[in-house]
Write a protein that holds these residues in place. Structure first.
Motif, PDB file in Angstrom:
ATOM      1  N   UNK A  97       0.957  -1.218   0.028  1.00 33.03           N
ATOM      2  CA  UNK A  97      -0.042   0.107   0.235  1.00 33.03           C
ATOM      3  C   UNK A  97       0.864   1.238  -0.178  1.00 33.03           C
ATOM      4  N   UNK A  98       0.570   1.964  -1.003  1.00 28.98           N
ATOM      5  CA  UNK A  98       1.505   3.339  -1.088  1.00 28.98           C
ATOM      6  C   UNK A  98       1.188   4.175   0.103  1.00 28.98           C
ATOM      7  N   UNK A  99       2.153   4.952   0.467  1.00 26.91           N
ATOM      8  CA  UNK A  99       2.128   5.606   1.509  1.00 26.91           C
ATOM      9  C   UNK A  99       1.493   7.220   1.206  1.00 26.91           C
ATOM     10  N   UNK A 100       1.538   8.323   1.886  1.00 22.64           N
ATOM     11  CA  UNK A 100       0.971   9.498   1.654  1.00 22.64           C
ATOM     12  C   UNK A 100       1.613  10.055   0.574  1.00 22.64           C
TER      13      UNK A 100
ATOM     14  N   UNK B 174     -13.949   0.426  -0.948  1.00 27.26           N
ATOM     15  CA  UNK B 174     -13.328  -0.672  -1.709  1.00 27.26           C
ATOM     16  C   UNK B 174     -13.211  -1.925  -1.290  1.00 27.26           C
ATOM     17  N   UNK B 175     -13.400  -2.426   0.134  1.00 27.31           N
ATOM     18  CA  UNK B 175     -13.535  -3.719   0.555  1.00 27.31           C
ATOM     19  C   UNK B 175     -14.907  -4.241   0.094  1.00 27.31           C
ATOM     20  N   UNK B 176     -16.083  -3.135  -0.072  1.00 30.75           N
ATOM     21  CA  UNK B 176     -17.170  -3.711  -0.426  1.00 30.75           C
ATOM     22  C   UNK B 176     -17.342  -4.032  -1.877  1.00 30.75           C
TER      23      UNK B 176
ATOM     24  N   UNK C 285     -11.083  -8.637   2.591  1.00 26.71           N
ATOM     25  CA  UNK C 285     -10.712  -8.813   3.900  1.00 26.71           C
ATOM     26  C   UNK C 285      -9.453  -7.812   4.355  1.00 26.71           C
ATOM     27  N   UNK C 286      -8.575  -7.592   3.457  1.00 24.10           N
ATOM     28  CA  UNK C 286      -7.188  -6.870   3.597  1.00 24.10           C
ATOM     29  C   UNK C 286      -7.775  -5.342   3.893  1.00 24.10           C
ATOM     30  N   UNK C 287      -8.784  -4.996   2.977  1.00 23.24           N
ATOM     31  CA  UNK C 287      -9.213  -3.561   3.243  1.00 23.24           C
ATOM     32  C   UNK C 287      -9.845  -3.420   4.541  1.00 23.24           C
ATOM     33  N   UNK C 288     -10.987  -4.135   5.007  1.00 24.20           N
ATOM     34  CA  UNK C 288     -11.560  -4.006   6.035  1.00 24.20           C
ATOM     35  C   UNK C 288     -10.641  -4.267   7.326  1.00 24.20           C
ATOM     36  N   UNK C 289      -9.726  -5.161   7.228  1.00 25.07           N
ATOM     37  CA  UNK C 289      -8.802  -5.238   8.345  1.00 25.07           C
ATOM     38  C   UNK C 289      -7.862  -3.935   8.322  1.00 25.07           C
ATOM     39  N   UNK C 290      -7.374  -3.396   7.235  1.00 24.15           N
ATOM     40  CA  UNK C 290      -6.686  -2.356   7.585  1.00 24.15           C
ATOM     41  C   UNK C 290      -7.323  -1.125   8.181  1.00 24.15           C
TER      42      UNK C 290
ATOM     43  N   UNK D 219     -17.871  -4.983   9.013  1.00 26.64           N
ATOM     44  CA  UNK D 219     -17.686  -5.854   7.863  1.00 26.64           C
ATOM     45  C   UNK D 219     -16.744  -6.893   8.108  1.00 26.64           C
ATOM     46  N   UNK D 220     -15.835  -6.776   8.903  1.00 30.29           N
ATOM     47  CA  UNK D 220     -14.875  -7.632   9.068  1.00 30.29           C
ATOM     48  C   UNK D 220     -15.316  -8.946   9.893  1.00 30.29           C
ATOM     49  N   UNK D 221     -16.065  -8.322  10.973  1.00 28.89           N
ATOM     50  CA  UNK D 221     -16.560  -9.609  11.751  1.00 28.89           C
ATOM     51  C   UNK D 221     -17.846 -10.287  10.951  1.00 28.89           C
TER      52      UNK D 221
END
Length: 238
Positions: A1-4, A94-96, A115-120, A133-135
């Motif tokens: 994932x790119x930073x700022x 994005x996760x959805x 799951x990666x999107x939600x987890x982050x 959503x992760x749950x």
């Protein structure tokens, strides 16, 4: 994932103000200009507009692109930054999209990526919608492993404590019915009551879940639930 990638100056820019005399076309143009300048608020607003078809033709790929710009440029912004919740909400969006995919595009259904999107967003930004959503992802399969269930229940509880009403409703259902959790009808009814009070007009399932639980609850359970509810409200005021 790119930073700022946007500098401090870009982050301090504001979306051009609109007045009552500003036409919808002018407002859209102003948002587009600010979005191209890298302003996350404008990018998020446009993403929401294209995702819902609000004032523009619905275009999920354009929405996906705007949300992706935010995630790529601001993933490492401080969770206390003014735009942090917008960034977290972009990750949720994005996760959805990754959960279901976007038909006839390069964005295919990819639960692992979702799951990666939600987890982050859930862990780094502490976003309650992401936690919910992760749950759900952890809890949705009947044959989920013990670890999956433990993770799911943990995220669900965190989201509920933060006031995410869908999480409150699901947790309330599980507690009231003893669904994979020790049965606690009074506490379950308390969560369902909170969820019912925040549910939108289209969230019929929450109101129906509350009604079923209330009808089945004993007088003692109802009284205990009311006491718990009063303690919850008092705790939020302090």
């Amino acid at each position: 994932m790119a930073g700022p990638q946007a500098g401090a100056g870009a982050l301090r820019k504001t979306v051009p103000a609109t007045t009552s005399s500003t036409s919808p076309t002018q407002s859209l143009t102003a948002l587009q200009y600010a979005a191209e300048e890298g302003h996350p608020v404008a990018q998020f607003k446009l993403g929401r507009m294209y995702a819902a078809g609000d004032g523009v033709a619905r275009d999920d790929m354009r929405a996906f692109d705007y949300f992706s710009r935010i995630a790529n440029a601001h993933a490492e912004d401080s969770p206390s930054a003014p735009q942090a919740q917008i960034v977290a909400n972009a990750f949720v969006a994005l996760g959805r999209y990754y959960l279901s995919g976007i038909p006839n595009t390069k964005v295919k259904a990819d639960p692992d990526r979702a799951r990666e999107m939600f987890s982050y967003a859930a862990s780094y930004f502490g976003n309650a919608d992401a936690q919910y959503d992760l749950a759900r992802m952890y809890l949705k399969t009947a044959d989920a492993s013990r670890d999956d269930f433990r993770y799911g229940a943990r995220w669900l509880g965190l989201a509920a404590q933060k006031g995410q009403h869908q999480a409150q409703a699901l947790l309330g259902q599980m507690l009231f019915n003893g669904d994979r959790l020790p049965r606690q009808p009074a506490r379950g009814l308390m969560w369902l009551t909170l969820a019912r009070d925040s549910a939108g007009p289209d969230e019929v399932w929450i109101k129906e879940s509350y009604n079923r639980a209330f009808a089945k609850a004993s007088d003692d359970d109802r009284a205990s639930a009311l006491q718990m509810l009063e303690s919850w409200v008092q705790g939020k005021r302090e």
